[in-house]
Design an enzyme around this catalytic site. Structure first.
Site, PDB file in Angstrom:
ATOM      1  N   ASP A   1       0.913  -1.092  -0.021  1.00  0.00           N
ATOM      2  CA  ASP A   1       0.006  -0.014  -0.168  1.00  0.00           C
ATOM      3  C   ASP A   1       0.858   1.135   0.202  1.00  0.00           C
ATOM      4  OD1 ASP A   1       0.888  -0.279   2.482  1.00  0.00           O
ATOM      5  OD2 ASP A   1      -1.217  -0.833   3.291  1.00  0.00           O
TER       6      ASP A   1
ATOM      7  N   ASN B   1      -7.970  -2.753  14.195  1.00  0.00           N
ATOM      8  CA  ASN B   1      -9.246  -3.263  13.850  1.00  0.00           C
ATOM      9  C   ASN B   1      -9.482  -4.302  12.801  1.00  0.00           C
ATOM     10  OD1 ASN B   1      -8.324  -2.020  11.408  1.00  0.00           O
ATOM     11  ND2 ASN B   1      -9.802  -0.239  11.205  1.00  0.00           N
TER      12      ASN B   1
ATOM     13  N   HIS C   1      -7.543  -4.468  10.014  1.00  0.00           N
ATOM     14  CA  HIS C   1      -6.995  -4.428   8.611  1.00  0.00           C
ATOM     15  C   HIS C   1      -5.812  -5.099   8.438  1.00  0.00           C
ATOM     16  CE1 HIS C   1      -5.049  -0.500   9.534  1.00  0.00           C
ATOM     17  NE2 HIS C   1      -4.182  -1.377   9.414  1.00  0.00           N
TER      18      HIS C   1
ATOM     19  N   GLU D   1      -9.715  -2.136   4.949  1.00  0.00           N
ATOM     20  CA  GLU D   1     -10.501  -1.506   6.119  1.00  0.00           C
ATOM     21  C   GLU D   1     -11.871  -2.699   6.389  1.00  0.00           C
ATOM     22  OE1 GLU D   1      -9.116  -0.166   8.101  1.00  0.00           O
ATOM     23  OE2 GLU D   1      -8.521   1.946   7.625  1.00  0.00           O
TER      24      GLU D   1
HETATM   25  C1  F6R Z   1       1.212  -0.857   6.072  1.00  0.00           C
HETATM   26  C2  F6R Z   1       0.213  -1.807   6.446  1.00  0.00           C
HETATM   27  C3  F6R Z   1      -0.810  -1.823   7.595  1.00  0.00           C
HETATM   28  C4  F6R Z   1      -0.046  -2.116   8.698  1.00  0.00           C
HETATM   29  C5  F6R Z   1      -0.810  -2.037   9.987  1.00  0.00           C
HETATM   30  C6  F6R Z   1      -0.236  -2.149  11.243  1.00  0.00           C
HETATM   31  O1  F6R Z   1       1.896  -1.233   5.014  1.00  0.00           O
HETATM   32  O2  F6R Z   1       0.181  -2.719   5.502  1.00  0.00           O
HETATM   33  O3  F6R Z   1      -1.755  -2.901   7.483  1.00  0.00           O
HETATM   34  O4  F6R Z   1       0.774  -3.251   8.549  1.00  0.00           O
HETATM   35  O5  F6R Z   1      -1.641  -0.839   9.859  1.00  0.00           O
HETATM   36  O6  F6R Z   1       0.697  -1.073  11.321  1.00  0.00           O
HETATM   37  P1  F6R Z   1       1.737  -1.147  12.573  1.00  0.00           P
HETATM   38  O7  F6R Z   1       2.771  -2.217  12.208  1.00  0.00           O
HETATM   39  O8  F6R Z   1       2.569   0.249  12.496  1.00  0.00           O
HETATM   40  O9  F6R Z   1       1.157  -1.222  13.931  1.00  0.00           O
END
Ligand code: F6R
Length: 243
Positions: free
Chosen positions: A67, A135, A137, A142
């Site tokens: 992403d 959440n 994702h 989402e």
């Molecule tokens: C970012 C991504 C998100 C993160 C998730 C956890 O490229 O794919 O799904 O893996 O938001 O983020 P952290 O590791 O910062 O808790």
């Protein structure tokens, strides 16, 4: 899904790295799917360390990321491309031409089509690294997102915007949308490693392990994949029973 729980994120990241290292030693031109965020940072450090020791080379490795924020140029210091440059790519011998990223600026519809084409031509990743949002994702799929979507634009949920705001000086600077791979494409990877560290991931891990597959909880899509390894620290695993 296989679950591994370690007392801390250092040991958990080491386990993830052992799996990645084995794949890279077996296949020099492995394709890795990568994520950003704080969770994979220690894994990326271990990858850099072994590269510097001459144990692993990334010359033939290809990577794609899941992403990118909408509205941030690649060169923006908070873009996910910069994150990957700073935390991995600038420190290993990967060929810049072998790095694939969704583009969050310009003609987004065109970018979406192009990224789907790119992913299609790259084929299935040998390993996909994922974090998980509080959440549920994965990438930026989402809650409520169809599991059938490929690359698409998503409005980040208020909880994701809040979680991401720690990287920005002001809340109004935090992007509110992102271009993300869809779950359909993520599930094409041959092997998926999902990392979860810290107590704020404990509800998500409990749901992932104990509840049914539902689009309201995107990570639950992983239950339908044949080779998913969940690696947690004990804080993220504190609400589940494990041996
Ligand atoms: C970012 C991504 C998100 C993160 C998730 C956890 O490229 O794919 O799904 O893996 O938001 O983020 P952290 O590791 O910062 O808790």
């Amino acid at each position: 899904m296989k679950l591994y729980v370690y007392p801390n994120d250092n040991l958990a990241s080491l386990k993830a790295y052992e799996i990645v290292k084995k794949a890279l030693l077996n296949k020099k031109n492995s394709l890795l799917g990568l994520a950003t965020g704080s969770t994979p940072l220690k894994l990326y450090d271990l990858m850099i360390k072994d590269y510097k020791k001459g144990i692993i080379s990334y010359k033939e490795v290809k990577t794609y990321n899941v992403d990118e924020y909408i509205g941030l140029e690649e060169s923006h210091d908070q873009s996910y491309r910069q994150f990957m440059n700073c935390n991995l790519f600038n420190h290993i011998d990967i060929n810049i031409k072998n790095i694939y990223f969704p583009k969050g600026v310009g003609n987004i519809n065109k970018n979406i089509k192009e990224y789907d084409k790119t992913l299609e031509s790259l084929g299935a990743a040998d390993i996909q690294i994922l974090g998980i949002g509080s959440n549920g994702h994965i990438a930026f799929n989402e809650p409520g997102t169809s599991f059938d979507l490929k690359t698409h634009v998503t409005n980040l949920s208020p909880s994701t915007i809040k979680d991401n705001s720690r990287f920005f000086l002001r809340r109004d600077q935090v992007p509110t949308s992102a271009i993300t791979m869809g779950i359909k494409s993520i599930l094409k990877a041959k092997k998926i490693i999902l990392l979860a560290f810290g107590e704020n991931k404990s509800n998500a891990i409990k749901k992932l392990l104990e509840e049914e597959v539902t689009e309201d909880f995107p990570a639950s899509a992983l239950k339908d994949h044949p080779d998913v390894i969940i690696i947690c620290d004990s804080d993220a695993a504190k609400k589940i029973k494990y041996n």
